[in-house]
Design an enzyme around this catalytic site. Structure first.
Site, PDB file in Angstrom:
ATOM      1  N   ASP A  79      26.413  -1.929  21.009  1.00 51.94           N
ATOM      2  CA  ASP A  79      27.594  -1.083  20.753  1.00 51.94           C
ATOM      3  C   ASP A  79      28.753  -1.832  20.097  1.00 51.94           C
ATOM      4  OD1 ASP A  79      27.655  -2.442  23.273  1.00 51.94           O
ATOM      5  OD2 ASP A  79      29.370  -1.241  23.892  1.00 51.94           O
ATOM      6  N   GLU A 137      27.681  -1.492  26.256  1.00 53.43           N
ATOM      7  CA  GLU A 137      28.029  -2.599  27.159  1.00 53.43           C
ATOM      8  C   GLU A 137      29.523  -2.613  27.441  1.00 53.43           C
ATOM      9  OE1 GLU A 137      29.624  -6.086  28.597  1.00 53.43           O
ATOM     10  OE2 GLU A 137      29.841  -5.714  26.459  1.00 53.43           O
TER      11      GLU A 137
HETATM   12 NI    NI Z   1      30.378  -8.498  24.035  1.00 50.70          NI
END
Ligand code: NI
Length: 396
Positions: A79, A137
């Site tokens: 991401d 994340e």
């Molecule tokens: Ni990172």
């Protein structure tokens, strides 16, 4: 003997072109549709068994070795962040307001490179490699949990059951050539909090008729600083940061309410318990002294990332053999940053390591999450080689 470093070098053009493509087309957490699609296509082209939609946009690929053995999960996050890119790079983001400012574009590209390398050596592996390309994340992004937790919920650690995990982060705090592989805690556990203070509004010229939530907030912010300075032992570590303060609408009005948010970071569970206790006592105590009502919302974001001693020792051995010219740092290298890989490592023994990626001469040394963040792509070679070699060594 296999020279994984040489193989990663020979694949560098591939790694770099993948990285730059992901960088041009960044996607926020749980929106990694294009990125995940490319990952799935690349893994399928190697003949891996691919499952999409694990944790919404997550992708899992299975590589079977020629002999039975343990299963190792290799995790790469995909991401990007809601940041307007300001690097001026030729491969800058074309998705305005979204940017790979943490290096996850590099992680995804390295993951695909590792898949190519290990696929070539599958007949030498005793066990299974589970390639885990993780969404989101950086946070929940509107969902009820982050990417690692959602992949765990969708069974990423089962069938085949995962015995060990390996994961890594490009690290712009350190130069290219530095590699950090430590035992024990490496990244902090994080909480996020909201404090809502409810006072009594009124005229700015008549404060004695009010209960001022701004004054109360100021005392709370100051008093919270004593947790780290007076309640945590000097050789242990913790962070308490108030990061937003919202209150008031006009210069002559004492508002009714104030809201503070912030974060707490700790490594040690006893320290965490102490910090949370003191936080609660201080916020409630000061609010009561000032006559404000208070509501506290404390949420756990991630536990600390704790490396398993044996898995970390194995990665350290691999790094010594593979990268004799690198600056290998095996001392406990700690960062107060948080990382949701902690949820996987809470369940399965694993090792999370760091690949130095800054280059001051090329002005590639802005910190993670900065609008000018970029790293030296040379780092991708070391990262891919070490991940491939560490996994292969564990499946000998
Ligand atoms: Ni990172």
């Amino acid at each position: 003997m296999t020279d994984f470093l040489q193989e990663a070098k020979s694949l560098f053009t591939y790694t770099q072109s993948m990285r730059r493509d992901f960088h041009i087309h960044p996607e926020l957490g749980f929106h990694e549709v294009r990125t995940g699609g490319i990952v799935a296509k690349e893994l399928e082209s190697l003949g891996l068994e691919v499952t999409k939609g694990v944790g919404k946009t997550g992708v899992v690929g299975l590589l079977e070795g020629s002999k039975p053995g343990p299963t190792i999960l290799l995790r790469f996050d995909m991401d990007a962040l809601p940041i307007v890119e300001d690097t001026g790079a030729e491969y800058a983001s074309e998705n305005h307001g979204v940017m790979h400012a943490c290096g996850h574009d590099g992680h995804t590209a390295m993951g695909l490179t590792v898949a190519k390398i290990l696929h070539k050596h599958r007949n030498e592996l005793a066990g299974t490699i589970k390639f885990c390309f993780q969404p989101s994340e950086e946070g929940y992004n509107g969902e009820e949990m982050g990417g690692a937790q959602m992949m765990i919920r969708d069974g990423v650690l089962d069938g085949p059951k995962v015995d060990h995990t390996l994961s890594m982060h490009l690290w712009n705090e350190k130069p290219v050539g530095w590699v950090g592989v430590a035992k024990g805690p490496v990244m902090a556990g994080a909480e996020q909090f909201t404090i809502k203070l409810i006072g009594k509004g009124g005229h700015g010229a008549a404060p004695y008729t009010t209960i001022d939530p701004i004054m109360t907030a100021a005392h709370i912010i100051t008093a919270l600083q004593t947790i780290v300075s007076r309640n945590v032992a000097p050789l242990q570590s913790a962070v308490v940061s108030v990061t937003t303060v919202h209150s008031g609408t006009a210069f002559n009005v004492i508002p009714q309410e104030a809201e503070l948010t912030g974060t707490i970071r700790t490594f040690d569970l006893d320290v965490r318990k102490k910090v949370l206790e003191r936080f609660d006592q201080i916020v409630r105590g000061v609010a009561e002294t000032m006559g404000c009502k208070v509501e506290i919302n404390m949420q756990r974001v991630t536990p600390a990332v704790i490396n398993n001693d044996e898995v970390a020792a194995s990665v350290q051995r691999t790094a010594r053999d593979l990268l004799p010219d690198s600056q290998l740092d095996t001392s406990s290298y700690l960062t107060m940053g948080a990382e949701d890989m902690a949820f996987m490592q809470e369940k399965v023994p694993g090792c999370y390591f760091f690949i130095g990626s800054n280059n001051k001469e090329k002005h590639l040394d802005y910190g993670h999450h900065h609008p000018k963040f970029d790293f030296d792509e040379e780092a991708l070679i070391r990262g891919s080689a070490l991940m491939a070699a560490a996994a292969a060594d564990m499946l000998k």
